[in-house]
Every structure is written in structure tokens, then in C-alpha cells.
Design an enzyme around this catalytic site. Structure first.
Site, PDB file in Angstrom:
ATOM      1  CB  VAL A  52      -0.955  -0.001   1.212  1.00  0.00           C
ATOM      2  CG1 VAL A  52      -1.614   1.361   1.377  1.00  0.00           C
ATOM      3  CG2 VAL A  52      -2.028  -1.076   1.045  1.00  0.00           C
ATOM      4  CD  GLU A  53       2.549   3.535   3.881  1.00  0.00           C
ATOM      5  OE1 GLU A  53       2.790   4.561   3.230  1.00  0.00           O
ATOM      6  OE2 GLU A  53       1.821   3.531   4.889  1.00  0.00           O
TER       7      GLU A  53
END
Length: 337
Positions: A121-122
Site C-alpha cells: 500500500v505504501e
């Protein structure tokens, strides 16, 4: 780790036109002197470094809240993260670092799929770590945080602290503060750690004597696991349970009052109209009602545990936490057996 309610995205890759520098701003120069004194840094170095920071309008715009009335949409948010590109990249990352993920899970109790979910996600496993100069991002948000934000004073103070941490860290480590790139908020590396998180939670997991979240996947893995362990991750505990509502007993106001902080026992939860089943009935800890809005459609709800809450300490958003969980699950399911 980012303490931000802003929806997480892979760090922006846009190029920006720098605005005026902070070399003539009296508030910035005074802050430089204060930082130098508190951190025992060379005053001229801090002044010269901060004087080379530039205001970036795109950064100020990025932290401005959306217009009132814009509905959150979990399904739309999910589709940005739980998608084929990230899942394929997650499988490749897991296969390449299987031993490291297993060691981190063994030492901290944080499951590999959660670590894989966060790093996916990051930054899509380091593919998108941000193209803003960290110094510009932190200075812009420290000295020119948008006044329209409801918590502008508090957020400005937070970014002044992060700027101080960044200058102290680059001075002591010998890193070039003008060369480091990151997100619009100044988060860095594969796990997008803010400077204070780097100082407090980052670990040298590959044992080379250097904590490197920019170039060492092992350090990123170990640091994410250490972060969650520090925020009371409980090994073996589910992040959330499915639920239904009993309309005849439902006390939604009471259930929503604590927000995402686990507060209710299973018995209290059920007394207020939540119907649980299976493993949830064996849960001995506290629960929270997690609402995920779906735009104009009906909201989704789950019962969040202390481990769901631990993920929200990485980024203060239930949508973020659920995207991490579901991306990690999708990658795990796509792994070759």
C-alpha cells in the site's frame, strides 16, 4: 509511519516547481536557531540547510481537506490498492524475501501478509517512494500549513517536530538533507517512515550496521514489524470479524461513539445489537465497530480488534488498515504453492 487521516497513496511521483526559499523567512531562521540549540547542532549548518528549503504549493494543496460533503468510498479506495499490479509485485517481493519475512514474523508475531500489505500500500514495494524533497515537504508544512485545515495549528507543530528530527538525523548520520526524496508529507523509504518514526522504530534487520529504509528491504520489513509490535500487536489475534445487526436492539450511537478504539466486550457488543458468530464469540479482548462508507451505497461494517487498531497507528485510517489487510490476503492467496 504516517499519522495522517489523508487516504494513503503510493508517494506522489509528480515533479514540482519550487516556490520561494525559506532563507529570508524570520520564523524559519528563528526555528533553525531553536533546533540547533535543542539538538546541539551547528547553528550555521542548520540555518544554511533550512535556508535552502523551498515552499511547494502542491504540498500545501495535498494536505488540504476535501470539500465538505464528499462521501468516502471504501470500494473505490480498495480498488486502488487491491489490484493486479500490486498483487503481482507483492508475490515477487514475498518470494524474494521469504526468509526475512519469516524471521520478522517469528521475532515479533506480526504475520508476513500484514508486512507485505503495508509495504504494498505504501510504495508498491519501493517502486514509488516519492519525488518531493523531504526538506521542502517538512518546511512547507511546518511554516505554511494551510490555515483552512481544522487542525492547522496542531499539524504545523507536528511538522516542526518532524523537521527538527530530520535535521538532527541527517546531521548526525552524514546524509545529505538536500538529496533525500519522499512523500508530500516527508515520509521516506519503502515503509514511508516519518523522521520521528525512523528515529524511534527503524531497525537494522540485515545486520550491516546501518539502518537503511531507502535501500534495504530487510530493514524495511523488520522496521514495519517492530513498529506494529511496539503498538501492541498481539500474535495470533485476528484483525477483525464479520458481523450483522439486530435492528430490534441496535444502539448505533453508542457503538460509534468510541470510533475505532476497541472498547466493547463481546457481551456488550451483542447487547447493543451486534450479531457475531464463529471465532468472534471466542474473542476475549475488546472490539470496536468499524464503519467503511461506500459513497451513496450502504456502509460496510466489521468488528475491529486490537490488531486492527494497531495497524491504524501506522496510518490513522480504517480504510488504510482494511486495504493493508486485504492486499496482504490477496498476495498470500496468489503465492505459488
Amino acid at each position: 509511519a504516517k499519522h495522517s487521516k489523508k487516504p494513503a497513496t503510493a508517494a506522489s511521483s509528480q515533479t514540482t516547481v519550487p516556490g520561494p526559499s525559506y532563507s529570508q523567512r524570520l520564523d524559519a531562521l528563528q526555528a533553525a536557531d531553536d533546533i540547533a540549540q535543542r539538538q546541539h547542532l551547528d547553528r550555521d549548518w542548520v540555518r544554511q540547510t533550512l535556508g535552502q528549503a523551498n515552499y511547494v504549493a502542491a504540498i500545501a494543496k495535498a494536505v488540504t481537506p476535501p470539500a465538505v460533503g464528499v462521501a468516502k468510498n471504501w470500494q473505490l479506495y480498495r480498488s486502488r490498492f487491491v489490484e493486479p499490479l500490486r498483487i503481482r509485485a507483492g508475490v515477487a517481493f514475498w518470494l524474494a524475501h521469504r526468509d526475512t519475512l519469516q524471521r520478522a514474523e517469528r521475532e515479533t508475531g506480526v504475520p508476513a501478509d500484514i508486512m507485505v500489505g503495508i509495504l504494498g500500500v505504501e510504495t508498491i514495494y519501493g517502486q514509488q517512494t516519492g519525488n518531493f524533497r523531504v526538506l521542502d515537504a517538512l518546511a512547507t508544512l511546518a511554516f505554511d500549513f494551510p490555515a483552512s485545515h481544522p487542525r492547522a495549528v496542531e499539524r504545523s507543530a507536528y511538522f516542526r517536530t518532524e523537521l527538527e528530527q530530520f535535521l538532527s538525523w541527517t546531521f548526525s548520520s552524514g546524509r545529505d538533507p538536500l538529496a533525500l526524496k519522499g512523500s508530500y508529507a516527508g515520509a521516506m523509504g519503502l515503509p514511508q517512515f516519518m523522521p520521528s518514526s525512523w528515529a524511534s522504530y527503524a531497525v537494522d534487520f540485515d545486520g550491516d550496521g546501518v539502518v537503511d529504509l531507502l535501500g534495504s528491504p530487510a530493514d524495511a520489513i523488520g522496521s514495519v514489524a517492530n513498529y506494529l509490535k511496539t503498538f501492541n500487536w498481539q500474535p495470533g489475534l485476528a484483525t477483525h470479524f464479520p458481523l450483522e445487526f439486530d435492528a430490534s436492539k441496535l444502539d448505533m450511537a453508542a457503538l460509534m461513539a468510541p470510533d475505532i478504539l476497541p472498547t466493547f466486550s463481546v457481551e456488550n457488543f451483542q447487547a447493543k445489537g451486534v450479531v457475531l458468530g464463529g471465532e468472534a464469540l471466542k474473542h476475549t479482548g475488546k472490539l470496536a465497530l468499524i464503519e467503511l462508507q461506500n459513497g451513496d451505497a450502504a456502509s460496510s461494517y466489521v468488528a475491529g480488534t486490537d490488531n486492527f487498531y494497531a495497524i491504524t497507528r501506522y496510518n490513522w485510517s480504517s480504510y488504510y488498515a482494511m486495504a493493508v489487510i486485504e492486499l496482504g490476503q490477496a498476495v498470500a492467496q496468489a503465492m505459488p504453492h
